[in-house]
Motif scaffolding. Structure first.
Motif, PDB file in Angstrom:
ATOM      1  N   TYR A  82       0.860  -1.185   0.000  1.00 58.06           N
ATOM      2  CA  TYR A  82       0.000   0.000   0.000  1.00 58.06           C
ATOM      3  C   TYR A  82       0.896   1.234   0.000  1.00 58.06           C
ATOM      4  O   TYR A  82       1.541   1.545   0.998  1.00 58.06           O
ATOM      5  CB  TYR A  82      -0.902   0.002   1.231  1.00 58.06           C
ATOM      6  CG  TYR A  82      -1.993  -1.041   1.199  1.00 58.06           C
ATOM      7  CD1 TYR A  82      -3.251  -0.736   0.701  1.00 58.06           C
ATOM      8  CD2 TYR A  82      -1.760  -2.337   1.662  1.00 58.06           C
ATOM      9  CE1 TYR A  82      -4.260  -1.691   0.660  1.00 58.06           C
ATOM     10  CE2 TYR A  82      -2.761  -3.301   1.627  1.00 58.06           C
ATOM     11  CZ  TYR A  82      -4.005  -2.973   1.132  1.00 58.06           C
ATOM     12  OH  TYR A  82      -5.010  -3.923   1.097  1.00 58.06           O
ATOM     13  N   LEU A  83       0.963   1.933  -1.122  1.00 55.84           N
ATOM     14  CA  LEU A  83       1.821   3.105  -1.276  1.00 55.84           C
ATOM     15  C   LEU A  83       0.975   4.366  -1.141  1.00 55.84           C
ATOM     16  O   LEU A  83       0.226   4.714  -2.052  1.00 55.84           O
ATOM     17  CB  LEU A  83       2.515   3.058  -2.637  1.00 55.84           C
ATOM     18  CG  LEU A  83       3.427   4.229  -2.997  1.00 55.84           C
ATOM     19  CD1 LEU A  83       4.567   4.376  -1.991  1.00 55.84           C
ATOM     20  CD2 LEU A  83       3.971   4.068  -4.410  1.00 55.84           C
ATOM     21  N   ALA A  84       1.075   5.021   0.034  1.00 56.91           N
ATOM     22  CA  ALA A  84       0.225   6.190   0.302  1.00 56.91           C
ATOM     23  C   ALA A  84      -1.221   5.874  -0.072  1.00 56.91           C
ATOM     24  O   ALA A  84      -1.918   6.686  -0.686  1.00 56.91           O
ATOM     25  CB  ALA A  84       0.723   7.427  -0.456  1.00 56.91           C
ATOM     26  N   ALA A  85      -1.662   4.679   0.310  1.00 56.11           N
ATOM     27  CA  ALA A  85      -2.904   4.123  -0.220  1.00 56.11           C
ATOM     28  C   ALA A  85      -3.933   3.891   0.875  1.00 56.11           C
ATOM     29  O   ALA A  85      -3.609   3.827   2.062  1.00 56.11           O
ATOM     30  CB  ALA A  85      -2.604   2.810  -0.942  1.00 56.11           C
ATOM     31  N   PHE A  86      -5.165   3.718   0.437  1.00 58.13           N
ATOM     32  CA  PHE A  86      -6.270   3.457   1.362  1.00 58.13           C
ATOM     33  C   PHE A  86      -6.357   1.961   1.657  1.00 58.13           C
ATOM     34  O   PHE A  86      -6.197   1.128   0.777  1.00 58.13           O
ATOM     35  CB  PHE A  86      -7.574   3.983   0.771  1.00 58.13           C
ATOM     36  CG  PHE A  86      -7.579   5.480   0.654  1.00 58.13           C
ATOM     37  CD1 PHE A  86      -7.882   6.275   1.749  1.00 58.13           C
ATOM     38  CD2 PHE A  86      -7.225   6.099  -0.541  1.00 58.13           C
ATOM     39  CE1 PHE A  86      -7.839   7.664   1.656  1.00 58.13           C
ATOM     40  CE2 PHE A  86      -7.193   7.489  -0.643  1.00 58.13           C
ATOM     41  CZ  PHE A  86      -7.500   8.268   0.458  1.00 58.13           C
ATOM     42  N   VAL A  87      -6.615   1.659   2.934  1.00 54.87           N
ATOM     43  CA  VAL A  87      -6.712   0.268   3.405  1.00 54.87           C
ATOM     44  C   VAL A  87      -8.089   0.104   4.041  1.00 54.87           C
ATOM     45  O   VAL A  87      -8.241   0.143   5.264  1.00 54.87           O
ATOM     46  CB  VAL A  87      -5.601  -0.058   4.420  1.00 54.87           C
ATOM     47  CG1 VAL A  87      -5.577  -1.554   4.724  1.00 54.87           C
ATOM     48  CG2 VAL A  87      -4.243   0.411   3.920  1.00 54.87           C
ATOM     49  N   PRO A  88      -9.136  -0.071   3.252  1.00 55.47           N
ATOM     50  CA  PRO A  88     -10.489  -0.125   3.820  1.00 55.47           C
ATOM     51  C   PRO A  88     -10.751  -1.414   4.588  1.00 55.47           C
ATOM     52  O   PRO A  88     -10.292  -2.490   4.213  1.00 55.47           O
ATOM     53  CB  PRO A  88     -11.394  -0.041   2.589  1.00 55.47           C
ATOM     54  CG  PRO A  88     -10.514   0.337   1.445  1.00 55.47           C
ATOM     55  CD  PRO A  88      -9.153  -0.151   1.791  1.00 55.47           C
ATOM     56  N   ASP A  89     -11.515  -1.283   5.662  1.00 58.26           N
ATOM     57  CA  ASP A  89     -12.033  -2.438   6.392  1.00 58.26           C
ATOM     58  C   ASP A  89     -13.488  -2.644   5.954  1.00 58.26           C
ATOM     59  O   ASP A  89     -13.985  -1.943   5.055  1.00 58.26           O
ATOM     60  CB  ASP A  89     -11.928  -2.203   7.896  1.00 58.26           C
ATOM     61  CG  ASP A  89     -11.879  -3.501   8.700  1.00 58.26           C
ATOM     62  OD1 ASP A  89     -12.320  -4.537   8.170  1.00 58.26           O
ATOM     63  OD2 ASP A  89     -11.432  -3.471   9.856  1.00 58.26           O
ATOM     64  N   VAL A  90     -14.182  -3.561   6.585  1.00 57.65           N
ATOM     65  CA  VAL A  90     -15.553  -3.891   6.211  1.00 57.65           C
ATOM     66  C   VAL A  90     -16.426  -2.633   6.242  1.00 57.65           C
ATOM     67  O   VAL A  90     -16.450  -1.898   7.235  1.00 57.65           O
ATOM     68  CB  VAL A  90     -16.121  -4.958   7.158  1.00 57.65           C
ATOM     69  CG1 VAL A  90     -17.581  -5.251   6.820  1.00 57.65           C
ATOM     70  CG2 VAL A  90     -15.297  -6.236   7.080  1.00 57.65           C
ATOM     71  N   GLY A  91     -17.126  -2.380   5.142  1.00 61.79           N
ATOM     72  CA  GLY A  91     -18.041  -1.250   5.059  1.00 61.79           C
ATOM     73  C   GLY A  91     -17.385   0.092   4.808  1.00 61.79           C
ATOM     74  O   GLY A  91     -18.081   1.102   4.720  1.00 61.79           O
ATOM     75  N   GLU A  92     -16.064   0.119   4.658  1.00 64.61           N
ATOM     76  CA  GLU A  92     -15.358   1.384   4.482  1.00 64.61           C
ATOM     77  C   GLU A  92     -14.995   1.630   3.018  1.00 64.61           C
ATOM     78  O   GLU A  92     -14.780   0.697   2.250  1.00 64.61           O
ATOM     79  CB  GLU A  92     -14.072   1.399   5.318  1.00 64.61           C
ATOM     80  CG  GLU A  92     -14.316   1.396   6.812  1.00 64.61           C
ATOM     81  CD  GLU A  92     -13.033   1.388   7.621  1.00 64.61           C
ATOM     82  OE1 GLU A  92     -13.094   1.717   8.822  1.00 64.61           O
ATOM     83  OE2 GLU A  92     -11.970   1.039   7.068  1.00 64.61           O
ATOM     84  N   SER A  93     -14.896   2.911   2.682  1.00 63.56           N
ATOM     85  CA  SER A  93     -14.436   3.338   1.365  1.00 63.56           C
ATOM     86  C   SER A  93     -13.266   4.288   1.535  1.00 63.56           C
ATOM     87  O   SER A  93     -12.994   4.773   2.646  1.00 63.56           O
ATOM     88  CB  SER A  93     -15.559   4.057   0.609  1.00 63.56           C
ATOM     89  OG  SER A  93     -15.872   5.278   1.263  1.00 63.56           O
ATOM     90  N   ALA A  94     -12.585   4.592   0.442  1.00 62.46           N
ATOM     91  CA  ALA A  94     -11.502   5.575   0.499  1.00 62.46           C
ATOM     92  C   ALA A  94     -12.038   6.925   0.971  1.00 62.46           C
ATOM     93  O   ALA A  94     -11.442   7.586   1.829  1.00 62.46           O
ATOM     94  CB  ALA A  94     -10.844   5.705  -0.874  1.00 62.46           C
ATOM     95  N   ALA A  95     -13.174   7.328   0.429  1.00 66.25           N
ATOM     96  CA  ALA A  95     -13.763   8.605   0.827  1.00 66.25           C
ATOM     97  C   ALA A  95     -14.130   8.599   2.307  1.00 66.25           C
ATOM     98  O   ALA A  95     -13.910   9.579   3.029  1.00 66.25           O
ATOM     99  CB  ALA A  95     -14.987   8.907  -0.022  1.00 66.25           C
ATOM    100  N   GLY A  96     -14.691   7.487   2.777  1.00 63.80           N
ATOM    101  CA  GLY A  96     -15.096   7.399   4.170  1.00 63.80           C
ATOM    102  C   GLY A  96     -13.933   7.400   5.131  1.00 63.80           C
ATOM    103  O   GLY A  96     -14.055   7.850   6.281  1.00 63.80           O
ATOM    104  N   LEU A  97     -12.774   6.922   4.688  1.00 66.17           N
ATOM    105  CA  LEU A  97     -11.585   6.910   5.541  1.00 66.17           C
ATOM    106  C   LEU A  97     -10.952   8.294   5.684  1.00 66.17           C
ATOM    107  O   LEU A  97     -10.161   8.519   6.579  1.00 66.17           O
ATOM    108  CB  LEU A  97     -10.545   5.938   4.971  1.00 66.17           C
ATOM    109  CG  LEU A  97     -10.810   4.461   5.230  1.00 66.17           C
ATOM    110  CD1 LEU A  97      -9.902   3.597   4.356  1.00 66.17           C
ATOM    111  CD2 LEU A  97     -10.605   4.135   6.707  1.00 66.17           C
ATOM    112  N   GLY A  98     -11.288   9.197   4.813  1.00 66.23           N
ATOM    113  CA  GLY A  98     -10.717  10.541   4.878  1.00 66.23           C
ATOM    114  C   GLY A  98     -10.534  11.154   3.511  1.00 66.23           C
ATOM    115  O   GLY A  98     -10.568  12.363   3.343  1.00 66.23           O
ATOM    116  N   GLY A  99     -10.312  10.297   2.524  1.00 65.70           N
ATOM    117  CA  GLY A  99     -10.264  10.749   1.141  1.00 65.70           C
ATOM    118  C   GLY A  99      -9.169  11.755   0.853  1.00 65.70           C
ATOM    119  O   GLY A  99      -8.127  11.791   1.508  1.00 65.70           O
ATOM    120  N   ALA A 100      -9.419  12.586  -0.146  1.00 63.73           N
ATOM    121  CA  ALA A 100      -8.441  13.563  -0.600  1.00 63.73           C
ATOM    122  C   ALA A 100      -8.240  14.664   0.428  1.00 63.73           C
ATOM    123  O   ALA A 100      -9.168  15.077   1.125  1.00 63.73           O
ATOM    124  CB  ALA A 100      -8.905  14.164  -1.925  1.00 63.73           C
ATOM    125  N   SER A 101      -7.014  15.157   0.502  1.00 62.20           N
ATOM    126  CA  SER A 101      -6.712  16.288   1.368  1.00 62.20           C
ATOM    127  C   SER A 101      -7.421  17.538   0.857  1.00 62.20           C
ATOM    128  O   SER A 101      -7.840  17.609  -0.305  1.00 62.20           O
ATOM    129  CB  SER A 101      -5.203  16.550   1.366  1.00 62.20           C
ATOM    130  OG  SER A 101      -4.804  17.033   0.084  1.00 62.20           O
TER     131      SER A 101
END
Length: 231
Positions: A82-101
């Protein structure tokens, strides 16, 4: 032959990995760089899964930024990066984790068809701010429009729970908050931290190549040891 699959992020193309791919291939590593932009996270994941399935051995798979959501949904990888990448867990999305700065959000321009693109000058500063200007210009010129909704996609599988993984925190990142990266990195088996911006495969490709060669060797050694115990 060892194999690597490189998975780009939103707005990017396979050509952004050109230098990394070329250097790995000179060391007799098979390198596959699937084209995403299939319109949704499930479609992007299916494209990468097809590339993984076509290889004779489980590859090392690197996902950059949104590409982390893609590789999270895979089966059959030997090691995940995972290179500066999103690591979603169950029910999570990249946007939901924090998304773009906020800086990256400010660079996004909406299109009439619902797609988005990046303002060239703002994209250069945000994605390639640690690169020489000609290199940043080259990378920005490769960027393409992005279909809506991919960043809100939720993976159906969570391969980092079963597959060895390495997270690379890019400490000078202006696109994905490094503190958010460190939180997501806690889900991975191993963590590295580089003093780079968001796109080291453009600005410092040797770092990426060296890491992948290390992981290829580790993965191959582990596979050989498992094979020996079953004889």
């Amino acid at each position: 032959m060892a194999a690597v699959v490189l998975v780009h992020g939103l707005y990017h193309r396979p050509d952004h990995f050109a230098v990394v791919a070329e250097r790995l291939r000179t060391a007799e590593t098979e390198v596959v760089v699937p084209e995403l932009h299939r319109g949704s996270l499930p479609a992007d994941t299916a494209a990468v899964q097809a590339a993984v399935d076509a290889l004779p051995e489980p590859p090392v798979v690197l996902g950059h930024s949104y590409g982390g959501s893609v590789i999270t949904g895979l089966r059959g990888a030997g090691h995940l990066v995972y290179l500066a990448a999103f690591v979603p867990d169950v029910g999570e999305s990249a946007a939901g984790l924090g998304g773009a700065s906020p800086q990256l959000q400010d660079a996004i321009s909406p299109g009439a068809d619902g797609s988005t693109s990046l303002h060239p000058g703002r994209a250069a500063a945000t994605l390639y701010g640690d690169c020489p200007e000609p290199l940043a210009t080259w990378a920005v010129d490769l960027l393409r429009a992005q279909a809506p909704g991919c960043g809100r996609g939720v993976p159906e599988r969570h391969s980092w729970k079963r597959t060895p993984s390495t997270y690379v925190v890019c400490a000078q990142d202006r696109a994905v908050d490094p503190d958010l990266q460190r939180k997501m990195a806690s889900r991975c088996t191993d963590v590295r931290e580089w003093q780079t911006g968001h796109s080291p495969f453009v600005g410092q490709p040797d770092l990426v190549v060296e890491l992948l060669r290390e992981l290829i060797a580790t993965t191959s050694r582990g596979r050989d040891e498992r094979a020996a115990t079953t004889r």
